[in-house]
Design a protein around this motif. Structure first.
Motif, PDB file in Angstrom:
ATOM      1  N   ILE A 274       3.510  -3.497   9.611  1.00  0.00           N
ATOM      2  CA  ILE A 274       2.783  -2.336   9.083  1.00  0.00           C
ATOM      3  C   ILE A 274       3.585  -1.068   9.302  1.00  0.00           C
ATOM      4  CG2 ILE A 274       0.749  -0.867   9.451  1.00  0.00           C
ATOM      5  CD1 ILE A 274      -0.766  -3.526  10.139  1.00  0.00           C
TER       6      ILE A 274
ATOM      7  N   ASN B  51      -2.440   5.580   6.356  1.00  0.00           N
ATOM      8  CA  ASN B  51      -2.488   4.164   5.990  1.00  0.00           C
ATOM      9  C   ASN B  51      -2.105   3.279   7.161  1.00  0.00           C
ATOM     10  OD1 ASN B  51      -3.170   4.926   3.393  1.00  0.00           O
ATOM     11  ND2 ASN B  51      -1.094   4.719   2.605  1.00  0.00           N
TER      12      ASN B  51
ATOM     13  N   ALA C 257      -4.482   0.471   8.814  1.00  0.00           N
ATOM     14  CA  ALA C 257      -4.058  -0.922   8.794  1.00  0.00           C
ATOM     15  C   ALA C 257      -3.956  -1.494  10.208  1.00  0.00           C
ATOM     16  CB  ALA C 257      -2.721  -1.054   8.067  1.00  0.00           C
TER      17      ALA C 257
END
Length: 106
Positions: free
Chosen positions: A62, A76, A80
């Motif tokens: 990620i 984001n 995540a």
């Protein structure tokens, strides 16, 4: 007429210089560094969450995929990572973040 030509040359020069600087800036961009911003799964706050090997590899993927995406990448990435963590790990991480915000006076 001379003033118009001077303006065109000046604008063209500024555009050329800014393009060159932008290209140099991209060439010198910082490579991916998993320890950046203290989000390293081995040393940073995430290391205190007793992550499994699977969680560590997911989080590292990620982080790498959201690197250099600016503010949206930051948001984001945290969303995540939050999905990878268990509820207790999320609570623990949020307590650590709250403590860090308090230290910075935010």
């Amino acid at each position: 007429m001379k003033i118009i030509m001077f303006k065109k040359i000046a604008v063209g020069s500024v555009l050329a210089i800014s393009t060159c600087l932008a290209m140099v800036g991209q060439a010198n961009a910082t490579p991916y560094n998993p320890t950046h911003y203290g989000m390293n799964v081995n040393n940073g706050p995430l290391s205190k969450l007793n992550l499994t090997k699977k969680q560590k590899s997911q989080i590292q993927a990620i982080q790498k995929s959201n690197h250099n995406n600016g503010k949206n990448g930051y948001k984001n990435k945290h969303a995540a990572i939050s999905k990878v963590l268990t509820v207790s790990q999320r609570n623990q991480l949020e307590k650590m973040r709250a403590g860090n915000r308090a230290k910075r006076g935010q």
